[in-house]
Design a protein around this motif. Structure first.
Motif, PDB file in Angstrom:
ATOM      1  N   VAL A 116      87.867 -86.380 -16.860  1.00  0.00           N
ATOM      2  CA  VAL A 116      87.576 -87.782 -17.168  1.00  0.00           C
ATOM      3  C   VAL A 116      87.185 -88.450 -15.865  1.00  0.00           C
ATOM      4  N   ILE A 117      85.977 -89.037 -15.847  1.00  0.00           N
ATOM      5  CA  ILE A 117      85.416 -89.624 -14.632  1.00  0.00           C
ATOM      6  C   ILE A 117      85.338 -91.138 -14.803  1.00  0.00           C
ATOM      7  N   PRO A 118      86.030 -91.912 -13.972  1.00  0.00           N
ATOM      8  CA  PRO A 118      85.918 -93.377 -14.063  1.00  0.00           C
ATOM      9  C   PRO A 118      84.473 -93.825 -13.872  1.00  0.00           C
ATOM     10  N   ASP A 119      84.029 -94.731 -14.725  1.00  0.00           N
ATOM     11  CA  ASP A 119      82.638 -95.200 -14.693  1.00  0.00           C
ATOM     12  C   ASP A 119      82.615 -96.673 -15.078  1.00  0.00           C
ATOM     13  N   PRO A 120      83.180 -97.541 -14.242  1.00  0.00           N
ATOM     14  CA  PRO A 120      83.392 -98.938 -14.636  1.00  0.00           C
ATOM     15  C   PRO A 120      82.122 -99.710 -14.961  1.00  0.00           C
ATOM     16  N   ASP A 121      80.999 -99.355 -14.321  1.00  0.00           N
ATOM     17  CA  ASP A 121      79.773-100.117 -14.585  1.00  0.00           C
ATOM     18  C   ASP A 121      78.756 -99.329 -15.404  1.00  0.00           C
ATOM     19  N   GLY A 122      79.118 -98.146 -15.858  1.00  0.00           N
ATOM     20  CA  GLY A 122      78.206 -97.350 -16.663  1.00  0.00           C
ATOM     21  C   GLY A 122      77.125 -96.654 -15.887  1.00  0.00           C
ATOM     22  N   SER A 123      77.158 -96.715 -14.568  1.00  0.00           N
ATOM     23  CA  SER A 123      76.061 -96.164 -13.780  1.00  0.00           C
ATOM     24  C   SER A 123      76.044 -94.633 -13.800  1.00  0.00           C
ATOM     25  N   LEU A 124      77.227 -93.995 -13.844  1.00  0.00           N
ATOM     26  CA  LEU A 124      77.274 -92.540 -13.803  1.00  0.00           C
ATOM     27  C   LEU A 124      76.773 -91.920 -15.100  1.00  0.00           C
ATOM     28  N   SER A 125      77.039 -92.598 -16.196  1.00  0.00           N
ATOM     29  CA  SER A 125      76.599 -92.077 -17.488  1.00  0.00           C
ATOM     30  C   SER A 125      75.222 -92.583 -17.875  1.00  0.00           C
ATOM     31  N   GLY A 126      74.641 -93.461 -17.033  1.00  0.00           N
ATOM     32  CA  GLY A 126      73.318 -93.986 -17.346  1.00  0.00           C
ATOM     33  C   GLY A 126      73.324 -95.016 -18.441  1.00  0.00           C
ATOM     34  N   ASP A 127      74.458 -95.693 -18.657  1.00  0.00           N
ATOM     35  CA  ASP A 127      74.575 -96.658 -19.749  1.00  0.00           C
ATOM     36  C   ASP A 127      74.731 -98.084 -19.246  1.00  0.00           C
ATOM     37  N   GLU A 128      74.098 -98.387 -18.124  1.00  0.00           N
ATOM     38  CA  GLU A 128      74.224 -99.749 -17.590  1.00  0.00           C
ATOM     39  C   GLU A 128      73.753-100.794 -18.587  1.00  0.00           C
ATOM     40  N   ALA A 129      72.757-100.457 -19.379  1.00  0.00           N
ATOM     41  CA  ALA A 129      72.176-101.427 -20.310  1.00  0.00           C
ATOM     42  C   ALA A 129      73.150-101.809 -21.414  1.00  0.00           C
ATOM     43  N   ASP A 130      74.207-100.997 -21.619  1.00  0.00           N
ATOM     44  CA  ASP A 130      75.159-101.284 -22.682  1.00  0.00           C
ATOM     45  C   ASP A 130      76.214-102.297 -22.269  1.00  0.00           C
ATOM     46  N   GLU A 131      76.180-102.762 -21.013  1.00  0.00           N
ATOM     47  CA  GLU A 131      77.261-103.608 -20.534  1.00  0.00           C
ATOM     48  C   GLU A 131      77.373-104.904 -21.312  1.00  0.00           C
ATOM     49  N   ALA A 132      76.256-105.410 -21.824  1.00  0.00           N
ATOM     50  CA  ALA A 132      76.299-106.667 -22.558  1.00  0.00           C
ATOM     51  C   ALA A 132      76.810-106.491 -23.981  1.00  0.00           C
ATOM     52  N   SER A 133      76.960-105.256 -24.428  1.00  0.00           N
ATOM     53  CA  SER A 133      77.392-104.989 -25.798  1.00  0.00           C
ATOM     54  C   SER A 133      78.905-105.003 -25.900  1.00  0.00           C
ATOM     55  N   ASP A 134      79.410-105.384 -27.070  1.00  0.00           N
ATOM     56  CA  ASP A 134      80.840-105.314 -27.324  1.00  0.00           C
ATOM     57  C   ASP A 134      81.282-103.907 -27.665  1.00  0.00           C
ATOM     58  N   GLU A 135      80.326-103.028 -27.970  1.00  0.00           N
ATOM     59  CA  GLU A 135      80.652-101.665 -28.359  1.00  0.00           C
ATOM     60  C   GLU A 135      80.697-100.769 -27.129  1.00  0.00           C
ATOM     61  N   PRO A 136      81.613 -99.795 -27.079  1.00  0.00           N
ATOM     62  CA  PRO A 136      81.649 -98.865 -25.965  1.00  0.00           C
ATOM     63  C   PRO A 136      80.462 -97.940 -26.004  1.00  0.00           C
ATOM     64  N   ALA A 137      80.087 -97.425 -24.848  1.00  0.00           N
ATOM     65  CA  ALA A 137      78.929 -96.536 -24.758  1.00  0.00           C
ATOM     66  C   ALA A 137      79.242 -95.186 -25.395  1.00  0.00           C
ATOM     67  N   ASP A 138      78.212 -94.544 -25.958  1.00  0.00           N
ATOM     68  CA  ASP A 138      78.324 -93.178 -26.462  1.00  0.00           C
ATOM     69  C   ASP A 138      78.183 -92.250 -25.271  1.00  0.00           C
ATOM     70  N   VAL A 139      79.268 -91.595 -24.886  1.00  0.00           N
ATOM     71  CA  VAL A 139      79.223 -90.856 -23.648  1.00  0.00           C
ATOM     72  C   VAL A 139      79.683 -89.411 -23.757  1.00  0.00           C
ATOM     73  N   SER A 140      80.424 -89.045 -24.816  1.00  0.00           N
ATOM     74  CA  SER A 140      80.948 -87.702 -24.855  1.00  0.00           C
ATOM     75  C   SER A 140      79.840 -86.694 -25.093  1.00  0.00           C
ATOM     76  N   PRO A 141      79.610 -85.732 -24.182  1.00  0.00           N
ATOM     77  CA  PRO A 141      78.423 -84.894 -24.216  1.00  0.00           C
ATOM     78  C   PRO A 141      78.495 -83.781 -25.246  1.00  0.00           C
ATOM     79  N   TYR A 142      79.648 -83.583 -25.902  1.00  0.00           N
ATOM     80  CA  TYR A 142      79.751 -82.436 -26.790  1.00  0.00           C
ATOM     81  C   TYR A 142      80.306 -82.828 -28.146  1.00  0.00           C
ATOM     82  N   ALA A 143      80.400 -84.118 -28.420  1.00  0.00           N
ATOM     83  CA  ALA A 143      81.149 -84.572 -29.583  1.00  0.00           C
ATOM     84  C   ALA A 143      80.428 -84.342 -30.905  1.00  0.00           C
ATOM     85  N   ASP A 144      79.172 -83.993 -30.893  1.00  0.00           N
ATOM     86  CA  ASP A 144      78.457 -83.761 -32.138  1.00  0.00           C
ATOM     87  C   ASP A 144      78.430 -82.310 -32.555  1.00  0.00           C
TER      88      ASP A 144
END
Length: 493
Positions: free
Chosen positions: A464-492
């Protein structure tokens, strides 16, 4: 699309309506440490009376007049592994639906009956069963059996109830998992990484889109298939008259029709031949975390009991080898936790399972540092037998834990073991033979078990890697959303 980051830290996660992952127990059974040279008690003898009604309902009764209460538990043979594809979380959702009233007890009346008699009730969903249970003064037992029979026969589940509980379960997922640091990292995501079979490797707490997609047709089909007497066990333990209790059960449950047997579900897992690695990014985690798991031996085998001994030696207690090395000597973190079946105990599952370990660690240490140390500790068990002193101490602790389950004043642990041994093995009397399995464990068996099941190629490692601003997962654009980013790479999977 990758699934969302799920989680609640550690083995004390709540799966359903508030029941602890391990049933509570009173540590009022004193066991002499045989390491000191004193003998351990020969064992326990639980009163067990076992019956099967004409409709297939299995009935387990256990008289114990030490506390003037009765504990009732109804276990259905359906859990996370049985739920249909594209309906993740459905088994848990259905458990909630069963609390919404029945034909003769509208919503709220079941709880009023329990609490009005001075009792308590709850339920939970696990890998291989869903359970409902009550503790009441023994003079209220007849009424409680009537209420449980009414719930099995005719629960009230309509569109309003379904929509209401979809909202409740969605909020539960948000509170317990999505909006918690580390979330389901160790008890949802690690199994999803380690297992190949979808039934063992999906997000059992429920993808929010799957939960919202459930409809009344799904509900009715699920009820007809799994919530039938021939797929259930009822256990009554405590201050009871067994003959009278059996008469009441036959009266309240005997006329409920059986269903066609539930279709078999293949939950087998192939032998793991390569170590697996996964990463997940967490905006709420203040520090990195590391979890790893090994596939367990088959439940009930000699190696299974040996793994329970290994669990005690490696991870349980301040004196465990991994705690001593990772925490006390190296200072990687403040604690290490884990065990067999983090959503219950080593007895109450019936399929593939992981022995899992996790820790939140300091930023100054890499996962490579930690796993190198882990390997050094584990290799000692894979290269030389444990001492008789280590073995005796581990078995003493296992006996103490087992007696704690059986001797709880609420009898939750007792009815849990009786129910699962009836449900999985058709043998609730197995409770009186559990200690025989531990008695047969030798240092040589521990060594052979460690060599096969603690091999690196049987291991899955999740960071588990801390990613407070979404930069490591490439989800910076999701910061304005109330929903958490989709980040788990194997969940499907």
């Amino acid at each position: 699309m990758a699934r969302r980051l799920w989680a609640v830290l550690g083995a004390c996660a709540l799966v359903a309506c508030g029941e602890p992952a391990n049933p509570p127990g009173d540590d009022n059974v004193v066991i002499t440490d045989n390491v000191s040279g004193n003998s351990v008690p020969a064992g326990i003898e639980v009163d067990v009376s076992y019956h099967t009604l004409d409709n297939g309902l299995r009935v387990v009764l256990s008289e114990d007049h030490t506390v003037p209460t009765a504990t009732v538990a109804v276990y259905y043979g359906v859990g996370f592994r049985n739920e249909p594809r594209n309906r993740t979380g459905f088994a848990h959702l259905f458990e909630h639906l069963m609390f919404q009233g029945s034909e003769n007890l509208p919503k709220g009346d079941f709880d009023a009956l329990i609490y009005g008699s001075g009792g308590v009730n709850n339920g939970s969903t696990r890998f291989d069963f869903t359970n409902y249970y009550e503790v009441v003064p023994s003079n209220a037992l007849e009424a409680i059996l009537w209420a449980e029979g009414d719930r099995m026969r005719a629960p009230i589940i309509d569109q309003e109830v379904l929509e209401n509980q979809q909202g409740v379960v969605t909020n539960e997922v948000l509170v317990n998992v999505i909006n918690q640091p580390y979330g389901g990292w160790i008890w949802i995501d690690l199994p999803m990484l380690a297992n190949e079979n979808w039934h063992n490797a999906h997000n059992f707490y429920g993808d929010l889109s799957d939960l919202q997609a459930a409809n009344l047709e799904d509900v009715q089909a699920f009820f007809d298939t799994y919530y039938a007497p021939n797929n259930a066990v009822i256990v009554v333990a405590g201050d009871i008259d067994s003959a009278q209790t059996l008469e009441w059960i036959e009266r309240e449950f005997g006329s409920i029709p059986a269903s066609e047997p539930a279709p078999p579900v293949d939950i087998s897992e192939p032998r793991q031949e390569e170590e697996k690695f996964g990463e997940m990014y967490d905006r709420l985690a203040p520090q990195p975390a590391l979890g790893f798991g090994y596939h367990m031996p088959e439940r009930g085998t000699p190696e299974y009991y040996a793994m329970a001994v290994i669990d005690q030696i490696l991870i349980q207690g301040d004196d465990s080898l991994l705690n001593q090395r990772l925490v006390n000597e190296e200072g990687y973190g403040s604690s290490v936790f884990g065990g067999i079946n983090l959503l219950g105990n080593m007895y109450n599952y019936n399929g593939p399972m992981l022995w899992s370990v996790g820790m939140i660690h300091d930023d100054d240490y890499s996962h490579e540092d930690i796993m190198t140390t882990v390997d050094e500790v584990i290799e000692t068990l894979r290269t030389e037998p444990v001492t008789q002193e280590q073995l005796d101490r581990a078995i003493t602790k296992l006996r103490s834990q087992f007696y704690g389950f059986v001797d709880s004043s609420t009898r939750f642990g007792l009815v849990d073991l009786l129910a699962v041994f009836a449900l999985f093995d058709d043998d609730p009397g197995r409770i009186n033979r559990i200690e025989e399995g531990f008695d047969q464990v030798t240092p040589e068996l521990v060594l052979a078990t460690a060599q096969e099941y603690l091999r690196p190629t049987n291991r899955s490692v999740l960071r588990v890697i801390p990613d407070p601003d979404g930069s490591l997962s490439g989800d910076e654009a999701d910061e304005a959303s109330d929903e958490p980013a989709d980040v788990s790479p194997y969940a499907d999977q």
